[in-house]
Motif scaffolding. Structure first.
Motif, mmCIF file in Angstrom:
data_model
loop_
_atom_site.group_PDB
_atom_site.id
_atom_site.type_symbol
_atom_site.label_atom_id
_atom_site.label_comp_id
_atom_site.label_asym_id
_atom_site.label_seq_id
_atom_site.Cartn_x
_atom_site.Cartn_y
_atom_site.Cartn_z
ATOM 1 N N HIS A 121 0.839 -1.207 0.000
ATOM 2 C CA HIS A 121 0.000 0.000 0.000
ATOM 3 C C HIS A 121 0.869 1.251 0.000
ATOM 4 C CE1 HIS A 121 -4.257 -1.153 0.778
ATOM 5 N NE2 HIS A 121 -3.735 -2.280 1.247
ATOM 6 N N ASP A 130 -6.702 -14.159 -2.242
ATOM 7 C CA ASP A 130 -7.176 -15.424 -2.812
ATOM 8 C C ASP A 130 -7.965 -15.222 -4.087
ATOM 9 O OD1 ASP A 130 -6.146 -16.902 -0.720
ATOM 10 O OD2 ASP A 130 -7.939 -16.597 0.508
ATOM 11 N N ARG A 131 -8.468 -14.030 -4.301
ATOM 12 C CA ARG A 131 -9.360 -13.808 -5.433
ATOM 13 C C ARG A 131 -8.594 -13.475 -6.709
ATOM 14 N NH1 ARG A 131 -12.064 -12.333 -1.105
ATOM 15 N NH2 ARG A 131 -14.090 -13.363 -0.908
ATOM 16 N N ILE A 132 -9.089 -14.002 -7.826
ATOM 17 C CA ILE A 132 -8.523 -13.676 -9.145
ATOM 18 C C ILE A 132 -9.414 -12.607 -9.752
ATOM 19 C CG2 ILE A 132 -7.777 -14.612 -11.366
ATOM 20 C CD1 ILE A 132 -6.564 -16.071 -8.977
ATOM 21 N N LEU A 133 -8.869 -11.407 -9.936
ATOM 22 C CA LEU A 133 -9.672 -10.324 -10.511
ATOM 23 C C LEU A 133 -9.503 -10.279 -12.031
ATOM 24 C CD1 LEU A 133 -9.073 -7.387 -7.999
ATOM 25 C CD2 LEU A 133 -10.700 -9.276 -7.867
ATOM 26 N N ARG A 134 -10.542 -9.833 -12.719
ATOM 27 C CA ARG A 134 -10.398 -9.535 -14.133
ATOM 28 C C ARG A 134 -9.357 -8.430 -14.301
ATOM 29 N NH1 ARG A 134 -15.602 -7.369 -15.591
ATOM 30 N NH2 ARG A 134 -15.837 -7.295 -13.339
ATOM 31 N N GLU A 188 -9.274 -5.565 -15.770
ATOM 32 C CA GLU A 188 -9.651 -4.159 -15.535
ATOM 33 C C GLU A 188 -9.822 -3.869 -14.049
ATOM 34 O OE1 GLU A 188 -11.489 -6.375 -17.193
ATOM 35 O OE2 GLU A 188 -13.643 -6.014 -16.991
ATOM 36 N N ASN A 189 -10.299 -4.839 -13.288
ATOM 37 C CA ASN A 189 -10.390 -4.625 -11.843
ATOM 38 C C ASN A 189 -9.018 -4.712 -11.177
ATOM 39 O OD1 ASN A 189 -13.089 -3.984 -11.420
ATOM 40 N ND2 ASN A 189 -13.734 -6.108 -11.208
ATOM 41 N N ALA A 218 -7.269 -1.272 -11.670
ATOM 42 C CA ALA A 218 -7.737 -0.235 -10.738
ATOM 43 C C ALA A 218 -7.328 -0.579 -9.307
ATOM 44 C CB ALA A 218 -9.255 -0.079 -10.842
ATOM 45 N N ALA A 219 -7.403 -1.858 -8.959
ATOM 46 C CA ALA A 219 -7.113 -2.274 -7.581
ATOM 47 C C ALA A 219 -5.643 -2.048 -7.237
ATOM 48 C CB ALA A 219 -7.481 -3.749 -7.398
ATOM 49 N N LYS A 277 -3.993 0.642 -4.632
ATOM 50 C CA LYS A 277 -3.219 0.252 -3.453
ATOM 51 C C LYS A 277 -1.873 0.973 -3.449
ATOM 52 C CE LYS A 277 -4.906 -4.478 -2.739
ATOM 53 N NZ LYS A 277 -5.751 -4.435 -1.545
#
Lengths: 235, 235
Positions: B182, B218-222, B224-225, B228-229, B233
């Motif tokens: 971050h 744990d999550r796999i983001l697309r 585009e997300n 931005a994510a 951060k």
């Protein structure tokens, strides 16, 4: 589709499923899987794991499943979102599930056009479909809770305090003073307005309920980018 | 459209523009502006400010402009992105400009289908259009620099070191050990793979060039997300 979500009706017994819909098409055409191949699976609102293909033809796939893995934890975050225009509903709801947000409360706002509430994208079936698409992308099985509040004033005056209790209340509003905090390590409720933003009256209702206004710098992001951006700063 | 971007050819003299295209339609139909109303404007790669409508009819709008405000600073971030599938190019390129990323380098990767490089979305004119849409959303005027590298190996072996020099190199890869940091407060170069991710060989090429692997949990983001994510951060 990084995880295929299984529904109750897919199961032929405790450990076998038969798929014939677009999940079958995905296994056949995208994965190009054949008998003996392993696929990642999860049961809606249940455990995750994998399965071995025992039969596949032009119409269906049979899979022997073993689900022994807990889904990832949700973020300790509820999002209060002004109803997006219909074109954006699918993408934003999918992102809610994909990002791991535990609950979504969709509200009215002055700048939400009344007709948006009649969108065919808002049927229970459609909404669940968007959320499942997000879960299948993110590798999660647990549907976020989703509710709709069509009257702004009763919502903020009668319900908001209870929803925000025990959480840090945050409202995204470009004109407010403080930059969005990073890595807050506490439960939060985040309010995001419509395109064009909440009105001053609306923002003040959130402030009255103990919310703090935050901004993302000089840039105005579209709702879907603001959602991913703020969620990712907070956790 | 929170800011209308003006091009060289819109100016009839130093302080007057005439608009006849979809920007005119936006002023007339969405803003429903009339003579004397003020609109927010910026000159592509130049200053921002506002203008007063001096004439408007069914075909055009004349505006007297006053541009006296510097555009917001870019984030000190370059993004190296595996070419997205054509359907996503518009949205992702628009987000690059919207998020304030200073430079985008689009590269090839094993999981990028060869045909993607022939997409009509990749003409200079289209690309500039997507970027301008992002600037108009974010209230910025400065186009991010965009370049294309169709050969992976020469890029990572011959060019990557120079691009990353003086910056923190970061590669997003779900399997790697460290969570995304971050608020890093330093220049960075961020590499994001295609859907399905970079191959191990590709990741190792970035690691060899001094990049650190980071993940988003744990999550796999697309894509585009994830864009931005991670951007949010880091800054």
């Amino acid at each position: 589709m990084n995880l295929i979500i299984l529904l109750q009706q897919d199961f032929t017994d405790d450990s076998h499923v038969t798929l014939t819909d677009k999940r079958f098409e995905h296994i056949r055409k995208v994965h190009q899987s054949s008998v003996g191949d392993r696929v990642k699976l999860g049961r809606l609102n249940g455990m995750m794991g994998s399965g071995i293909i025992t039969a596949i033809n032009d119409h269906k796939v049979d899979i022997e499943v073993e689900l022994n893995q807990a889904p990832p934890k949700k973020l300790p975050l509820k999002v209060i979102l002004a109803l997006p225009r219909p074109k954006m509903i699918r993408r934003i709801f999918r992102s809610i599930a994909e990002l791991g947000i535990e609950e979504l409360i969709v509200i009215n706002s002055y700048k939400v056009e009344k007709s948006f509430w009649n969108s065919p994208a808002l049927t229970d079936e459609k909404v669940e479909g968007y959320l499942i698409a997000g879960l299948q992308q993110a590798k999660d099985t647990v549907l976020p809770k989703v509710s709709f509040q069509r009257l702004f004033k009763p919502f903020v005056e009668d319900e908001l305090a209870a929803i925000a209790q025990g959480s840090r209340g945050i409202i995204a509003h470009p004109a407010t003073g403080k930059p969005c905090p990073h890595a807050i390590n506490e439960r939060a409720v985040l309010a995001i307005g419509p395109e064009g933003g909440f009105t001053e009256y609306e923002v003040n209702k959130f402030i009255d309920a103990g919310f703090e206004g935050i901004h993302l710098g000089d840039r105005i992001l579209r709702v879907e980018n603001a959602l991913a951006a703020i969620t990712s700063k907070l956790y």
